[in-house]
Design a protein around this motif. Sequence first.
Motif, mmCIF file in Angstrom:
data_model
loop_
_atom_site.group_PDB
_atom_site.id
_atom_site.type_symbol
_atom_site.label_atom_id
_atom_site.label_comp_id
_atom_site.label_asym_id
_atom_site.label_seq_id
_atom_site.Cartn_x
_atom_site.Cartn_y
_atom_site.Cartn_z
ATOM 1 N N ASP A 71 -7.297 1.529 -6.233
ATOM 2 C CA ASP A 71 -7.860 0.604 -5.102
ATOM 3 C C ASP A 71 -6.710 0.856 -3.942
ATOM 4 O O ASP A 71 -7.163 0.889 -2.697
ATOM 5 C CB ASP A 71 -8.331 -0.598 -5.456
ATOM 6 C CG ASP A 71 -9.523 -0.640 -6.133
ATOM 7 O OD1 ASP A 71 -10.364 0.299 -6.205
ATOM 8 O OD2 ASP A 71 -9.772 -1.577 -6.851
ATOM 9 N N LEU A 104 -5.032 5.073 2.285
ATOM 10 C CA LEU A 104 -5.697 6.342 3.180
ATOM 11 C C LEU A 104 -6.332 5.432 4.461
ATOM 12 O O LEU A 104 -6.429 6.069 5.702
ATOM 13 C CB LEU A 104 -6.536 6.937 2.186
ATOM 14 C CG LEU A 104 -5.891 7.906 1.261
ATOM 15 C CD1 LEU A 104 -7.000 8.611 0.385
ATOM 16 C CD2 LEU A 104 -5.101 9.015 1.784
ATOM 17 N N ARG A 105 -7.018 4.407 4.192
ATOM 18 C CA ARG A 105 -7.711 3.626 5.312
ATOM 19 C C ARG A 105 -6.564 3.663 6.525
ATOM 20 O O ARG A 105 -7.030 3.345 7.604
ATOM 21 C CB ARG A 105 -8.288 2.373 4.963
ATOM 22 C CG ARG A 105 -9.675 2.687 4.182
ATOM 23 C CD ARG A 105 -10.379 1.463 3.893
ATOM 24 N NE ARG A 105 -9.893 0.498 2.889
ATOM 25 C CZ ARG A 105 -10.181 0.526 1.842
ATOM 26 N NH1 ARG A 105 -11.244 1.597 1.226
ATOM 27 N NH2 ARG A 105 -9.568 -0.130 0.768
ATOM 28 N N VAL A 106 -5.222 3.214 6.268
ATOM 29 C CA VAL A 106 -4.404 2.938 7.089
ATOM 30 C C VAL A 106 -4.031 4.047 8.071
ATOM 31 O O VAL A 106 -3.694 4.309 9.022
ATOM 32 C CB VAL A 106 -2.909 2.096 6.554
ATOM 33 C CG1 VAL A 106 -1.999 1.977 7.576
ATOM 34 C CG2 VAL A 106 -3.634 0.576 6.039
ATOM 35 N N LYS A 157 -12.157 10.742 0.453
ATOM 36 C CA LYS A 157 -12.214 10.085 -0.974
ATOM 37 C C LYS A 157 -11.561 10.768 -1.892
ATOM 38 O O LYS A 157 -12.179 11.739 -2.194
ATOM 39 C CB LYS A 157 -13.903 9.657 -1.023
ATOM 40 C CG LYS A 157 -14.133 9.295 -2.357
ATOM 41 C CD LYS A 157 -13.581 7.672 -2.490
ATOM 42 C CE LYS A 157 -14.095 7.139 -3.859
ATOM 43 N NZ LYS A 157 -13.570 7.790 -4.968
ATOM 44 N N SER A 211 0.782 -1.352 -0.146
ATOM 45 C CA SER A 211 0.140 -0.105 0.040
ATOM 46 C C SER A 211 0.809 1.103 0.079
ATOM 47 O O SER A 211 0.567 2.321 -0.651
ATOM 48 C CB SER A 211 -0.952 -0.078 1.323
ATOM 49 O OG SER A 211 -1.746 -1.152 1.214
ATOM 50 N N ALA A 267 -6.625 3.991 -1.996
ATOM 51 C CA ALA A 267 -7.788 4.027 -0.860
ATOM 52 C C ALA A 267 -7.472 2.995 0.266
ATOM 53 O O ALA A 267 -7.745 3.355 1.511
ATOM 54 C CB ALA A 267 -8.969 3.378 -1.490
ATOM 55 N N ASP A 268 -6.557 1.943 -0.061
ATOM 56 C CA ASP A 268 -6.141 1.062 1.171
ATOM 57 C C ASP A 268 -5.263 1.808 2.089
ATOM 58 O O ASP A 268 -5.328 1.857 3.009
ATOM 59 C CB ASP A 268 -5.545 -0.169 0.508
ATOM 60 C CG ASP A 268 -6.534 -1.114 -0.105
ATOM 61 O OD1 ASP A 268 -7.760 -0.941 0.229
ATOM 62 O OD2 ASP A 268 -6.072 -1.776 -0.929
ATOM 63 N N GLU A 270 -5.393 7.265 7.727
ATOM 64 C CA GLU A 270 -6.550 8.121 8.408
ATOM 65 C C GLU A 270 -7.529 7.584 9.079
ATOM 66 O O GLU A 270 -8.076 6.462 8.925
ATOM 67 C CB GLU A 270 -6.742 9.102 7.300
ATOM 68 C CG GLU A 270 -5.883 9.980 6.394
ATOM 69 C CD GLU A 270 -6.490 10.699 5.363
ATOM 70 O OE1 GLU A 270 -7.567 10.397 4.995
ATOM 71 O OE2 GLU A 270 -5.834 11.378 4.651
ATOM 72 N N HIS A 324 -4.118 3.459 13.008
ATOM 73 C CA HIS A 324 -4.182 2.147 12.427
ATOM 74 C C HIS A 324 -3.200 1.500 12.057
ATOM 75 O O HIS A 324 -2.984 0.392 11.386
ATOM 76 C CB HIS A 324 -5.245 2.047 11.172
ATOM 77 C CG HIS A 324 -6.803 2.817 11.702
ATOM 78 N ND1 HIS A 324 -7.560 2.474 12.884
ATOM 79 C CD2 HIS A 324 -7.537 3.684 11.236
ATOM 80 C CE1 HIS A 324 -8.735 2.916 13.109
ATOM 81 N NE2 HIS A 324 -8.723 3.672 12.107
ATOM 82 N N VAL A 382 -10.746 8.523 9.583
ATOM 83 C CA VAL A 382 -11.814 8.727 8.616
ATOM 84 C C VAL A 382 -11.211 9.077 7.317
ATOM 85 O O VAL A 382 -11.125 10.296 6.950
ATOM 86 C CB VAL A 382 -12.993 10.050 8.955
ATOM 87 C CG1 VAL A 382 -13.815 10.103 8.066
ATOM 88 C CG2 VAL A 382 -13.034 9.719 10.588
ATOM 89 N N PRO A 383 -10.994 8.057 6.380
ATOM 90 C CA PRO A 383 -9.989 8.229 5.248
ATOM 91 C C PRO A 383 -11.034 9.072 4.115
ATOM 92 O O PRO A 383 -12.085 9.336 4.126
ATOM 93 C CB PRO A 383 -10.062 6.797 4.538
ATOM 94 C CG PRO A 383 -10.926 6.004 5.383
ATOM 95 C CD PRO A 383 -11.206 6.486 6.614
#
Length: 316
Positions: free
Chosen positions: A187, A193-195, A202, A180, A190-191, A197, A256, A199-200
């Motif tokens: 995609d 950003l999920r790690v 868009k 990532s 996006a993965d 933040e 995270h 609240v990731p």
Amino acid sequence: MLRTFGRIVGGLVLVMLVLGAVFYLRPLWVSDQLLRFKMWRQGVKNGYVTLEGHRIHYVEAGPANGKPLLLIHGLGSRIEDWAELIPRFAGAGYHVYAPDLLGYGRSEQPRDSDYSIGVEEQVVVQYMDAMQLRQPDVLGWSMGGWIAMRIAVDHPLRVRRLGVYDTAGLYFPVDFSFDSFTPKSVDQVADLLRVLEPVPAKLPDFVSRDVVRKAASSGWVTERSIHAMTIGRELMDFRLDGLKQPTLIVWGKQDHLIPLETGVRLQQLVPQARLEVVDGCGHLAPRECPVPVFEATKEFLASEPATAGGRREWPR
């Protein structure tokens, strides 16, 4: 008159179309230019220094006679990620020094380097020598915290006080893919950003595509850094008894990437350390939540005697 007016309008429309195309194709470049201009307006000065034959970019800010403060950025990062904190520290009277690590930002990217923690530590120590920094306060973020801790242990007389933000350098269970960090698709952006933040965000697809393009051109540096780090030889778990400086640990409660439990364990291994937890923030706390991060750090650096032990939580 009308013909001249029409030419002016036509020229403006053309300029707007060109600017729009540049922003659509290279949004990260445009964002960087705007951020650098903002930092310049705030009195942040750019410079270059040659260390071991490699050109290293850095910035300075703050009064010439201010207390020296050294900032070390993290993996895949650059000086601009300190943009929220550099003017605040400069305004508080510190003379801030912040280098782009070897391979990152606007510093040189030699092909023969492994970009390990040890290599980056040497670069930062050489930078301190070049800037004649005898005993600055040193702050490191993520991988930069790992580098800062190594400097504090290997060169204890070179660091007055140490601060680390969501730092790497201790073992922790990994539940994400290192791929990532060098995304090869929208995609994977996006993965990432999920790690990073809680609240990731868009991102628009055209921005994500530019992230992928940038990773394709310079992600090899990040990949080498990750490879060197994951071998495990440079972990600090069994070396932290050599860390004697007053120490500040700041952590985003919703990190995270490197969970708060790692910060808690770091404090247990460094008894004199103070732990400050910022609720509502993730791994990018110094950028997402600059006000509580700055206030906690400023208080720690100014305290006499140095604040030691304890834990406090801050709202975002």
